[in-house]
Scaffold this motif. Structure first.
Motif, PDB file in Angstrom:
ATOM      1  N   MET A  12      52.579  20.170  96.194  1.00  0.00           N
ATOM      2  CA  MET A  12      51.679  20.742  95.124  1.00  0.00           C
ATOM      3  C   MET A  12      50.724  19.685  94.607  1.00  0.00           C
ATOM      4  O   MET A  12      51.541  18.630  94.331  1.00  0.00           O
ATOM      5  CB  MET A  12      52.703  21.259  94.112  1.00  0.00           C
ATOM      6  N   ARG A  13      49.725  19.709  94.528  1.00  0.00           N
ATOM      7  CA  ARG A  13      48.680  18.870  93.791  1.00  0.00           C
ATOM      8  C   ARG A  13      49.120  18.567  92.245  1.00  0.00           C
ATOM      9  O   ARG A  13      49.448  20.006  91.709  1.00  0.00           O
ATOM     10  CB  ARG A  13      47.395  19.308  93.710  1.00  0.00           C
ATOM     11  N   THR A  14      48.987  17.796  91.703  1.00  0.00           N
ATOM     12  CA  THR A  14      49.534  17.381  90.336  1.00  0.00           C
ATOM     13  C   THR A  14      48.608  16.759  89.541  1.00  0.00           C
ATOM     14  O   THR A  14      48.024  15.858  89.901  1.00  0.00           O
ATOM     15  CB  THR A  14      50.853  16.639  90.363  1.00  0.00           C
ATOM     16  N   LYS A 112      46.833  25.125  86.032  1.00  0.00           N
ATOM     17  CA  LYS A 112      48.310  25.926  86.511  1.00  0.00           C
ATOM     18  C   LYS A 112      47.839  27.346  87.387  1.00  0.00           C
ATOM     19  O   LYS A 112      48.424  27.506  88.454  1.00  0.00           O
ATOM     20  CB  LYS A 112      49.046  26.106  85.507  1.00  0.00           C
ATOM     21  N   GLY A 115      46.822  26.571  90.726  1.00  0.00           N
ATOM     22  CA  GLY A 115      47.957  26.147  91.611  1.00  0.00           C
ATOM     23  C   GLY A 115      48.248  24.843  91.310  1.00  0.00           C
ATOM     24  O   GLY A 115      49.114  23.996  92.223  1.00  0.00           O
ATOM     25  N   TYR A 116      47.616  24.055  90.439  1.00  0.00           N
ATOM     26  CA  TYR A 116      48.332  22.807  90.225  1.00  0.00           C
ATOM     27  C   TYR A 116      49.618  22.656  89.249  1.00  0.00           C
ATOM     28  O   TYR A 116      49.852  23.358  88.321  1.00  0.00           O
ATOM     29  CB  TYR A 116      47.229  21.963  89.507  1.00  0.00           C
ATOM     30  N   ALA A 117      50.434  21.437  89.768  1.00  0.00           N
ATOM     31  CA  ALA A 117      51.317  21.255  88.593  1.00  0.00           C
ATOM     32  C   ALA A 117      50.812  20.303  87.551  1.00  0.00           C
ATOM     33  O   ALA A 117      49.997  19.711  87.805  1.00  0.00           O
ATOM     34  CB  ALA A 117      52.534  20.645  89.405  1.00  0.00           C
ATOM     35  N   GLY A 170      55.662  17.886  92.395  1.00  0.00           N
ATOM     36  CA  GLY A 170      54.298  17.658  93.091  1.00  0.00           C
ATOM     37  C   GLY A 170      54.649  16.446  93.989  1.00  0.00           C
ATOM     38  O   GLY A 170      55.619  15.842  94.326  1.00  0.00           O
TER      39      GLY A 170
END
Length: 231
Positions: A12-14, A112, A115-117, A170
């Motif tokens: 996960m991209r963060t 969010k 799809g980002y953390a 992430g």
């Protein structure tokens, strides 16, 4: 760890945020806590909430040092003696003047949804950071919070950033740091990840001179910058 383990790891991209001066302007309450120390010593209010805001975001000891520099005859050891007094005063009144910057939580929500953390890495003590975010009603929007005393290291050590990413679920290789100071820029550089510095914090210097990968003048700009830097 083998190649297969890495392939199964978090992808996960963060986006990790600094707190003071990035998510929120906390300078007013920090200055008030420092002034409570000075008043307790009979020195009156030595700091000004507007003019000394940049020092406030450098931490308690920086505020105490600045205040004591404005009077004669103060034992240098008074900074260390007053530091826990300052923390106690701040903990008792942590959210009278603090405010989230315009668009902060809208930007977090959009990230969010894309799809980002999201998480927090701050050099504020963890307990105080948790209390503040709870009092602002937004702690639940962030998947992680790493404070100054969470780990044996703190920013600009890259592990501070990496752990915030990992606790958010992430991949540190697909992350970036949003901050407002040289410490944040140095953390990102040490971690080998991009930094985005906000221009609206109360610090006295132009963050563009720190050569981050990007700057933003408002949180409305963050989505496009994040997508450009980490996809």
């Amino acid at each position: 760890m083998g190649a297969n383990d890495l392939a199964k790891g978090p992808q996960m991209r963060t986006v990790i945020f600094d707190l003071d001066g990035t998510l929120a302007d906390t300078s007013g309450d920090l200055i008030a806590a420092a002034n409570a120390c000075f008043r307790g010593l009979g020195l009156g209010d030595l700091l000004d909430a507007r003019h000394d805001a940049g020092t406030a975001l450098r931490g308690g000891r920086a505020m105490l040092t600045l205040g004591f520099s404005r009077v004669d005859g103060v034992d240098p050891g008074e900074v260390d003696r007053q530091y826990p007094v300052l923390l106690d005063a701040y903990a008792r009144d942590i959210n009278s003047h603090t405010f989230l910057y315009p668009g902060t939580m809208d930007a977090v929500t959009r990230l969010k949804s894309a799809g980002y953390a999201v998480g927090i890495a701050t050099n504020k003590p963890e307990g105080l950071a948790e209390t503040l975010m709870q009092s602002l009603g937004v702690r639940g929007e962030f998947a992680s919070l790493i404070g100054a005393d969470t780990l044996p290291v703190r920013k600009p050590d890259p592990e501070h950033h990496f752990e915030a990413v990992r606790r958010a679920g992430g991949d540190p290789r697909k992350s970036l740091l949003v901050g407002d100071t040289a410490t944040d820029r140095d953390t990102s550089r040490n971690a080998g990840v991009p930094s985005v510095l906000v221009t609206f914090g109360p610090g006295p210097h132009d963050v563009r001179a720190l050569s981050p990968e990007a700057t933003i003048d408002h949180f409305d700009e963050l989505d496009a910058v994040v997508a450009q830097l980490i996809g």
